[in-house]
Design a protein around this motif. Structure first.
Motif, PDB file in Angstrom:
ATOM      1  N   CYS A 144     -10.157   2.358   8.040  1.00  0.00           N
ATOM      2  CA  CYS A 144      -9.462   1.587   7.007  1.00  0.00           C
ATOM      3  C   CYS A 144      -8.227   0.935   7.630  1.00  0.00           C
ATOM      4  O   CYS A 144      -7.343   1.634   8.142  1.00  0.00           O
ATOM      5  N   PHE A 145      -8.187  -0.382   7.577  1.00  0.00           N
ATOM      6  CA  PHE A 145      -7.089  -1.129   8.169  1.00  0.00           C
ATOM      7  C   PHE A 145      -6.098  -1.572   7.097  1.00  0.00           C
ATOM      8  O   PHE A 145      -6.485  -2.092   6.051  1.00  0.00           O
ATOM      9  N   ALA A 146      -4.825  -1.365   7.380  1.00  0.00           N
ATOM     10  CA  ALA A 146      -3.772  -1.804   6.469  1.00  0.00           C
ATOM     11  C   ALA A 146      -3.445  -3.276   6.654  1.00  0.00           C
ATOM     12  O   ALA A 146      -3.073  -3.970   5.708  1.00  0.00           O
ATOM     13  N   ARG A 147      -3.562  -3.772   7.900  1.00  0.00           N
ATOM     14  CA  ARG A 147      -3.297  -5.172   8.228  1.00  0.00           C
ATOM     15  C   ARG A 147      -4.237  -5.568   9.367  1.00  0.00           C
ATOM     16  O   ARG A 147      -4.502  -4.758  10.250  1.00  0.00           O
ATOM     17  N   GLU A 148      -4.695  -6.829   9.340  1.00  0.00           N
ATOM     18  CA  GLU A 148      -5.603  -7.294  10.384  1.00  0.00           C
ATOM     19  C   GLU A 148      -5.167  -8.666  10.891  1.00  0.00           C
ATOM     20  O   GLU A 148      -4.645  -9.495  10.122  1.00  0.00           O
ATOM     21  N   VAL A 166      -4.111  -8.257   4.499  1.00  0.00           N
ATOM     22  CA  VAL A 166      -3.255  -7.118   4.204  1.00  0.00           C
ATOM     23  C   VAL A 166      -4.037  -6.247   3.233  1.00  0.00           C
ATOM     24  O   VAL A 166      -4.331  -6.669   2.108  1.00  0.00           O
ATOM     25  N   GLY A 167      -4.393  -5.044   3.694  1.00  0.00           N
ATOM     26  CA  GLY A 167      -5.311  -4.227   2.906  1.00  0.00           C
ATOM     27  C   GLY A 167      -6.625  -4.971   2.759  1.00  0.00           C
ATOM     28  O   GLY A 167      -7.093  -5.630   3.691  1.00  0.00           O
ATOM     29  N   LEU A 210      -4.132   0.604  11.496  1.00  0.00           N
ATOM     30  CA  LEU A 210      -4.873   1.549  10.674  1.00  0.00           C
ATOM     31  C   LEU A 210      -4.005   2.097   9.549  1.00  0.00           C
ATOM     32  O   LEU A 210      -2.781   2.233   9.702  1.00  0.00           O
ATOM     33  N   GLN A 211      -4.624   2.439   8.443  1.00  0.00           N
ATOM     34  CA  GLN A 211      -3.862   2.958   7.297  1.00  0.00           C
ATOM     35  C   GLN A 211      -3.156   4.259   7.621  1.00  0.00           C
ATOM     36  O   GLN A 211      -2.097   4.554   7.066  1.00  0.00           O
ATOM     37  N   ASP A 212      -3.733   5.038   8.533  1.00  0.00           N
ATOM     38  CA  ASP A 212      -3.087   6.301   8.890  1.00  0.00           C
ATOM     39  C   ASP A 212      -2.180   6.143  10.107  1.00  0.00           C
ATOM     40  O   ASP A 212      -1.749   7.132  10.709  1.00  0.00           O
TER      41      ASP A 212
END
Length: 269
Positions: A144-148, A166-167, A210-212
């Motif tokens: 899960c990517f928070a930003r790409e 973003v998300g 990554l979200q984490d």
């Protein structure tokens, strides 16, 4: 680059094509949009050509135009060490992927033969009646990517870049206006310097946060088939022209990354 050149755009252009065409016209290139999957009659036969569009355009006209389309290796993401991919990624055949008994993200590396998405298990993938068993696919742990971010790479360095998400939401912004720009560039430099990161001299690499926490590679794609989002179109054009230009001008090191295309008029006609 001399100006007696052609930039051929696909019959169904994306949002980037008009901006790329305008940048090419400012340089004096003749910009043509194909009406179908053929070389337009208006294309001067003796002029060196470049193309921008998807794999079908490349497969249809590159051989006839003498263009050498460059693309990253199909297993590029799977070759990266875990600290750069951020997850377990395998390059397998579609037949092997159909035996999965766990959720995974599955995608064809370049051509969009079937949707790239999370599949609950391999039984949900297209069957042998739809695609050959030996079709290469990438099977990835779910990330899960928070930003790409999209990065157009030339000669091993970021030439221009853009945030694109973003998300889950599409949110393009020029890279240098993004608050994470320095971190993106630092991770990209580490990625591009790694010996496992084998790419042609001109390509596109997507990276994300990554979200984490931590940065990871999303994927690599041919520059001639990639949207530019909020990248500088002049600099996108630099990369595209190298990534899909005359075969006679290609560097020896790039020939290993050439997409196989029909040598003459397309088999798709």
């Amino acid at each position: 680059m001399t100006t007696d050149r052609v930039l051929l755009l696909a019959p169904r252009p994306n949002d980037t094509a008009p901006r790329l065409g305008a940048a090419a016209a400012r340089r004096g290139l003749r910009v043509l949009t194909a009406r179908d999957w053929r070389v337009p009659a208006a294309a001067p036969a003796a002029w060196p050509a470049h193309l921008y569009g998807g794999p079908l355009l490349a497969d249809s006209v590159a051989g006839e135009l003498g263009v050498l389309p460059l693309e990253p290796p199909a297993d590029w993401l799977a070759r990266l060490p875990r600290e750069l991919s951020g997850r377990q990624v395998e390059s397998v055949t579609l037949a092997e992927a159909r035996r999965l008994r766990r959720p995974a993200f599955v995608k064809p590396p370049t051509d969009k033969f079937f949707p790239a998405r999370i599949y609950p298990d391999g039984s949900r993938l297209p069957g042998p009646d739809a695609f050959d068993d030996d079709l290469p696919v990438l099977v990835s742990d779910i990330a899960c990517f928070a930003r790409e971010y999209r990065l157009f790479v030339l000669d091993g360095a970021v030439h221009t870049g853009s945030r694109y998400a973003v998300g889950p939401a599409l949110d393009p912004l020029p890279l240098d206006e993004d608050p994470y720009a320095a971190e993106v560039r630092a991770f990209a430099a580490e990625l591009l310097a790694d010996s496992a990161c084998r790419l042609p001299s001109a390509s596109v690499v997507d990276v994300g946060l990554l979200q984490d926490g931590g940065w990871a590679s999303v994927e690599a794609n041919p520059a001639w088939a990639s949207g530019g989002y909020a990248c500088d179109p002049e600099r996108v054009l630099d990369v595209v022209c190298r990534a899909a230009g005359p075969a006679t001008e290609a560097a020896d090191a790039d020939r290993a990354f050439a997409r196989p295309v029909p040598a003459g008029p397309s088999e798709f006609l």
